[in-house]
Design a protein around this motif. Structure first.
Motif, PDB file in Angstrom:
ATOM      1  N   ASP A 111       0.807  -1.215   0.000  1.00 19.83           N
ATOM      2  CA  ASP A 111       0.000   0.000   0.000  1.00 19.83           C
ATOM      3  C   ASP A 111       0.843   1.268   0.000  1.00 19.83           C
ATOM      4  O   ASP A 111       0.371   2.327  -0.450  1.00 19.83           O
ATOM      5  CB  ASP A 111      -0.959   0.000   1.196  1.00 19.83           C
ATOM      6  CG  ASP A 111      -2.300  -0.611   0.839  1.00 19.83           C
ATOM      7  OD1 ASP A 111      -2.452  -1.092  -0.298  1.00 19.83           O
ATOM      8  OD2 ASP A 111      -3.202  -0.626   1.709  1.00 19.83           O
ATOM      9  N   ARG A 140       1.522   1.818  -3.604  1.00 18.35           N
ATOM     10  CA  ARG A 140       0.304   2.278  -4.278  1.00 18.35           C
ATOM     11  C   ARG A 140       0.004   3.736  -3.938  1.00 18.35           C
ATOM     12  O   ARG A 140      -0.422   4.508  -4.805  1.00 18.35           O
ATOM     13  CB  ARG A 140      -0.873   1.378  -3.899  1.00 18.35           C
ATOM     14  CG  ARG A 140      -0.653  -0.075  -4.302  1.00 18.35           C
ATOM     15  CD  ARG A 140      -1.933  -0.835  -4.502  1.00 18.35           C
ATOM     16  NE  ARG A 140      -2.830  -0.812  -3.363  1.00 18.35           N
ATOM     17  CZ  ARG A 140      -4.024  -1.391  -3.350  1.00 18.35           C
ATOM     18  NH1 ARG A 140      -4.462  -2.018  -4.419  1.00 18.35           N
ATOM     19  NH2 ARG A 140      -4.783  -1.356  -2.278  1.00 18.35           N
ATOM     20  N   ALA A 141       0.245   4.128  -2.675  1.00 19.10           N
ATOM     21  CA  ALA A 141       0.009   5.518  -2.284  1.00 19.10           C
ATOM     22  C   ALA A 141       0.972   6.457  -2.997  1.00 19.10           C
ATOM     23  O   ALA A 141       0.598   7.572  -3.392  1.00 19.10           O
ATOM     24  CB  ALA A 141       0.146   5.661  -0.765  1.00 19.10           C
ATOM     25  N   ARG A 161      -0.167   6.737  -6.740  1.00 21.84           N
ATOM     26  CA  ARG A 161      -1.508   7.270  -7.003  1.00 21.84           C
ATOM     27  C   ARG A 161      -1.500   8.699  -7.543  1.00 21.84           C
ATOM     28  O   ARG A 161      -2.284   9.012  -8.464  1.00 21.84           O
ATOM     29  CB  ARG A 161      -2.359   7.172  -5.728  1.00 21.84           C
ATOM     30  CG  ARG A 161      -3.792   7.662  -5.895  1.00 21.84           C
ATOM     31  CD  ARG A 161      -4.635   7.350  -4.674  1.00 21.84           C
ATOM     32  NE  ARG A 161      -4.812   5.923  -4.539  1.00 21.84           N
ATOM     33  CZ  ARG A 161      -5.743   5.213  -5.177  1.00 21.84           C
ATOM     34  NH1 ARG A 161      -6.583   5.832  -6.015  1.00 21.84           N
ATOM     35  NH2 ARG A 161      -5.847   3.928  -4.999  1.00 21.84           N
ATOM     36  N   GLY A 170      -1.563   8.822 -11.158  1.00 21.60           N
ATOM     37  CA  GLY A 170      -2.587   8.033 -11.826  1.00 21.60           C
ATOM     38  C   GLY A 170      -2.165   6.608 -12.095  1.00 21.60           C
ATOM     39  O   GLY A 170      -2.671   5.968 -13.025  1.00 21.60           O
ATOM     40  N   THR A 196      -0.714   2.612 -10.381  1.00 21.82           N
ATOM     41  CA  THR A 196      -0.759   1.689  -9.250  1.00 21.82           C
ATOM     42  C   THR A 196       0.032   0.442  -9.606  1.00 21.82           C
ATOM     43  O   THR A 196       0.439   0.254 -10.765  1.00 21.82           O
ATOM     44  CB  THR A 196      -2.211   1.319  -8.890  1.00 21.82           C
ATOM     45  OG1 THR A 196      -2.222   0.627  -7.625  1.00 21.82           O
ATOM     46  CG2 THR A 196      -2.835   0.412  -9.946  1.00 21.82           C
ATOM     47  N   LEU A 255      -4.328   3.676 -13.249  1.00 22.25           N
ATOM     48  CA  LEU A 255      -5.551   3.478 -12.478  1.00 22.25           C
ATOM     49  C   LEU A 255      -6.768   3.632 -13.379  1.00 22.25           C
ATOM     50  O   LEU A 255      -6.735   4.424 -14.334  1.00 22.25           O
ATOM     51  CB  LEU A 255      -5.633   4.519 -11.354  1.00 22.25           C
ATOM     52  CG  LEU A 255      -4.759   4.294 -10.135  1.00 22.25           C
ATOM     53  CD1 LEU A 255      -4.670   5.578  -9.314  1.00 22.25           C
ATOM     54  CD2 LEU A 255      -5.320   3.173  -9.282  1.00 22.25           C
TER      55      LEU A 255
END
Length: 931
Positions: free
Chosen positions: A128, A131-132, A135, A138, A140, A265
């Motif tokens: 995560d 992913r953060a 993000r 745009g 992941t 994303l």
């Protein structure tokens, strides 16, 4: 294994030379080397059914440290296992030698290139966090297992993890560009395509076995995770060394850095939930949805979600995520479903996905309270065969007298299931083995893979010849020997495994000390999925586990404490039972917030285990002398307040008061009110017939009587007559939290002599409790500590929170319109035990807008006052409470129904927290003044 015996695997780790090995490692590496009983106990298990006792742990700081540690271990003939989040299902993250903890120092993002859509990461990076970071661009990382908030990239690569979005973005192996690894013999390799990084001899071995590699693997399996992916080394597949390494379960090399692919994303994700008659129908339908470009096709049946809240009609459902409402409409038109729901709201989507993500834990509890375990966790068949497989799998369960709830990645043909194996008895373990063999044959008959996501480990590797045949499995061994000729990396995993019915973590949980065995069995319900290790942006509004969020140390997580209790009960690593200092130290920072009781998917109740441990740890005359002084002062606070009342204020002003009371000098001791709530209530007159009994808890009565007065004002405005118990009552909370269970039971029995809802003198009235921690104690601890007293259960069921009482007893009452925002925190015990749905509805009716923070305030009764706890207490407040207060608008009212929460807010901010009763009472006064 009998209590006190050694794990036979330790023979190979030179445990008798552990001190020499530890000294050599400390000289060679910059990171931490820990061979303590605590470190070993914390890493005996992962999220599987298996247990192996390591010699010690090393937390390397970088790749050079990894290489140095491997060199020392090789010189001492000690095996090594690399460990990330410890969420492996097959036992891959356990070992009998040295465990490399790659999360402490090697969990960073080295670089992120949004143009190239790649990131370079350390093996200990939690998914995560990547992913953060991606993000804002745009992007992941595609694979997203349900443990995404705590699993690491290194572990995902080692097990070739997949997740719900694999129908769109593939497995981890599909998303790794290159790997830097170190072999057991110290070779530092960068793996890639076209044979890059292959160790000497690998290409020659492949060249000799081209026919076997071209014919030995089943086709049409998007989730073929079992065994080594040696077919990736075929010339026509680009001799992809990095892909062949993925899924090798730490048996070939230790990852020190990875370059991974990022994907865009979806612009507007929409969740379509399709209802079907049963799971077979859902499975049959899943392949037909793939041409519509779904991002997910997840399946689950009604026995996993018996209340089916928010789901369309049906006995099973497919969760299908698509990009955009147009795609959703096309999918719904094409799907032959009983019913459908289209969810565009992100909050609604998160709520539904949470059902799926918690399944790995919730599936471990049967509807009748029985236990279910991994062991046949994640097989996969070709998606077109999934419905047929499930129709044979359910009868096979019944044939063996077993129950399980299949769910999982139906679009990829992958099924997860936890089964109620009896793993406590020899007969049950034999039954477990026979079933595993039978279901392996069933999977192979359908052209499937024994593992479709989590790898083989100890759970399935023994059965690989049934899937691949002896010749190909023999080639796996030859490849292992090329990479690791000494056999030092994670031996017994995937290649040359032990029996699947040996080394189970349930062995040894027996003995003459029945309470010790009992707490060990209770702790064993922790299956290790590590939701308690969630921190940072993934933590969300939950409570568990505030001390881990503050310290980041495994021993301060719910899982870590459960593992220590488990090992205490076995008696091999932690040998002094209830007197264990290792367990006491780990439990010392447990705030007894009860968050794990609700947030843990399997309901581990560490607050209850802590109370039982402290009660026995300090048992006997010597134990009484060893008890912290705060247990006598804070633990017996209701008694001292009853005896001395406001006379305690003078004592608390003395310069040595904190030291005398055994509390930290960094806290101002609370002042006792000039007049108690009960004395105020006794002096007032009311001819209104009572509709409820208002509980004068210790904190409201002596320390914040204004809350009690406000509650009476509101309740009477709602037309409800109020009575107080005719005698002194106490829920026993402070005695329970300090582990003085004998005293708690005595206090509770005296209270039941005063308040019994079935007694005619009380008229069977509901009991309204203003302090959430006291209400939670009455609802849970009271009947659990006095199971043989029927009055305890009656009182527990009669307890209402303030908001529940207003909603239930005065449904037509209109609260004053306050029309202002609120901030603050839902009390941790309210979150864990009582629920706050009625409170949310009450606030909405009063025009109080905004959500309260989750987490724990960090004071937690006696915890924040005890020496050595201040910094952790403040850090817990800084996790969610203090940011919520800082971010609130200036006009926001600060809500905090718990006395501890209000005290923490007053100590750490310039604000003042108030009980919702106080806000409503003020609103009534303002309305009266305006009339």
């Amino acid at each position: 294994m009998r209590r006190g015996t050694r794990d036979p695997g330790l023979v190979g780790t030179h445990q008798e030379h552990a001190s020499e090995l530890a000294a050599a490692l400390r000289s060679a590496v910059a990171g931490e080397v820990d061979f303590s009983a605590t470190a070993r106990a914390l890493t005996t298990m992962d999220a599987s059914n298996y247990r192996r006792v390591p010699a010690g742990t090393v937390a390397p700081r970088d790749a050079a440290d990894v290489a140095a540690a491997l060199e020392v271990c090789r010189a001492h003939g000690t095996p090594v296992v690399a460990r990330g989040g410890g969420t492996s299902i097959g036992g891959q993250a356990t070992g009998t030698g040295v465990v490399l903890d790659l999360t402490r120092h090697m969990g960073g993002i080295v670089s992120l290139d949004p143009e190239e859509r790649t990131a370079v990461v350390g093996p200990g990076l939690v998914l995560d966090r990547l992913r953060a970071a991606a993000r804002p661009y745009g992007l992941t990382f595609g694979p997203d297992p349900s443990t995404h908030s705590r699993c690491t990239l290194g572990g995902m690569i080692g097990n070739n993890a997949c997740g719900a979005h694999s129908v769109a973005w593939g497995t981890t192996a599909d998303n790794v560009r290159s790997l830097d690894v170190v072999t057991y013999r110290g070779a530092e390799l960068t793996l890639g395509r076209e044979g890059r990084g292959a160790p000497p001899g690998l290409r020659e071995l492949v060249g000799k076995n081209l026919a076997l590699l071209r014919t030995g693997y089943p086709e049409g399996l998007p989730r073929r995770i079992s065994g080594y992916a040696l077919d990736a080394l075929l010339p026509e597949r680009g001799v992809d060394v990095v892909r062949s390494f993925c899924g090798s379960e730490g048996t070939l090399g230790v990852i020190t850095e990875a370059t991974v692919r990022l994907v865009p994303l979806p612009a507007e994700p929409v969740l379509v939930v399709l209802g079907y008659a049963d799971e077979g129908a859902a499975a049959d339908a899943a392949p037909g949805l793939l041409p519509y470009g779904p991002l997910t096709v997840e399946g689950m049946a009604a026995d996993l979600v018996p209340d089916a809240v928010g789901l369309p009609r049906g006995g099973a459902w497919l969760f299908v995520e698509v990009d955009g409402p147009d795609a959703a409409r096309r999918l719904v038109r094409a799907a032959d479903a009983l019913d459908a729901a289209v969810v565009r709201d992100p909050a609604g989507q998160r709520a539904l996905w949470r059902i799926r993500e918690d399944a790995a834990g919730t599936a471990t509890r049967a509807l009748d309270g029985g236990e279910a375990w991994p062991g046949w966790e994640d097989c996969a068949v070709p998606p077109a065969r999934l419905g047929a497989y499930l129709r044979e799998f359910r009868p096979l369960l019944a044939e063996f007298g077993l129950r399980g709830i299949p769910y999982g990645h139906f679009g990829d043909g992958c099924v997860h299931v936890r089964i109620d194996f009896d793993l406590w008895t020899e007969q049950g373990v034999r039954h477990f083995r026979r079933f595993s063999e039978a279901v392996a044959d069933l999977v192979v008959a359908h052209g499937g893979s024994l593992s479709g996501e989590h790898g083989d480990g100890r759970a399935r590797a023994e059965l690989l010849p049934r899937m691949y045949g002896e010749e190909l499995v023999g080639l796996f061994g030859a490849v292992k020997d090329v990479w690791d000729p000494d056999g030092g990396l994670n031996p017994g995993m995937l290649v040359r495994p032990g029996r699947l019915d040996e080394g189970l973590r349930f062995e040894g949980l027996s003995g003459t000390d029945l309470p010790l065995v009992g707490v060990g069995r209770a702790a064993a319900r922790c299956v290790g999925v590590a939701k308690c290790r969630v921190e940072g942006p993934s933590s969300g509004p939950g409570v568990m586990c505030p001390s881990y969020r503050a310290t980041g140390e495994e021993r301060h997580s719910t899982r870590g404490r459960a593992r220590l209790l488990h090992e205490m009960a076995i008696g091999e690593v932690i040998t002094d039972g209830w007197r264990s200092e290792e367990v006491r130290e780990a439990l010392d920072l447990c705030l007894s917030c009860k968050g794990c009781r609700s947030d843990c998917p399997v309901g581990v109740d560490m607050a209850a285990y802590k109370a039982q441990f402290l009660d026995r740890h300090y048992a006997g005359p010597l134990g009484l002398l060893r008890r912290p002084r705060s247990h006598w002062t804070m633990g017996w606070l209701p008694h001292w307040l009853d005896v001395f009342g406001r006379g305690l204020n003078a004592a608390m002003r003395l310069p040595f008061a904190a030291r005398l009371a055994g509390v930290t000098p960094e806290r101002a001791l609370p002042r006792v009110a000039e007049a108690s709530f009960t004395s105020w209530f006794a002096e007032r007159a009311s001819d209104r017939p009572p509709a409820l009994t208002l509980w004068p808890d210790t904190f409201t009565d002596h320390l914040s009587p204004e809350v009690g007065r406000a509650a009476v004002r509101v309740l009477e405005d709602a037309g409800l007559g109020v009575r107080l118990p005719e005698g002194r009552v106490c829920c026993g909370l402070t005695y329970v939290s300090t582990g003085q269970l004998g005293a708690a039971r005595r206090v509770m029995r005296r209270t039941l002599d005063v308040v019994d809802p079935s007694d005619s003198s009380s008229g069977g009235l509901p009991v309204v409790v203003l302090e959430p921690s006291c209400a939670a104690t009455l609802r849970t601890d009271l009947p659990e500590l006095l199971p043989d007293d029927p009055r305890a259960a009656r009182l527990a069921t009669s307890v209402r929170t303030f908001a529940e009482a207003l909603e239930e007893l005065a449904p037509d009452w209109a609260p004053p319109r306050l029309d202002r925002p609120v901030t603050g925190q839902t009390h941790c015990h309210q979150h864990a035990v009582l629920g706050d749905a009625a409170d949310r509805r009450l606030r909405a009716r009063a025009g109080l807008t905004g959500d309260l923070a989750g987490g724990c305030c960090g004071l937690a009764g006696n915890f924040g006052f005890e020496p050595g706890h201040y910094e952790v207490s403040v850090a817990c407040a800084g996790d969610q409470l203090l940011p919520a207060l800082r971010d609130a608008p200036p006009e926001a009212a600060v809500l905090a129904d718990g006395f501890s929460c209000r005290t923490q807010i007053a100590d750490l901010t310039d604000g003042r927290g108030r009980h919702v009763a106080e806000l409503l009472a003020e609103g009534l006064e303002e309305e009266a003044a305006a009339r």
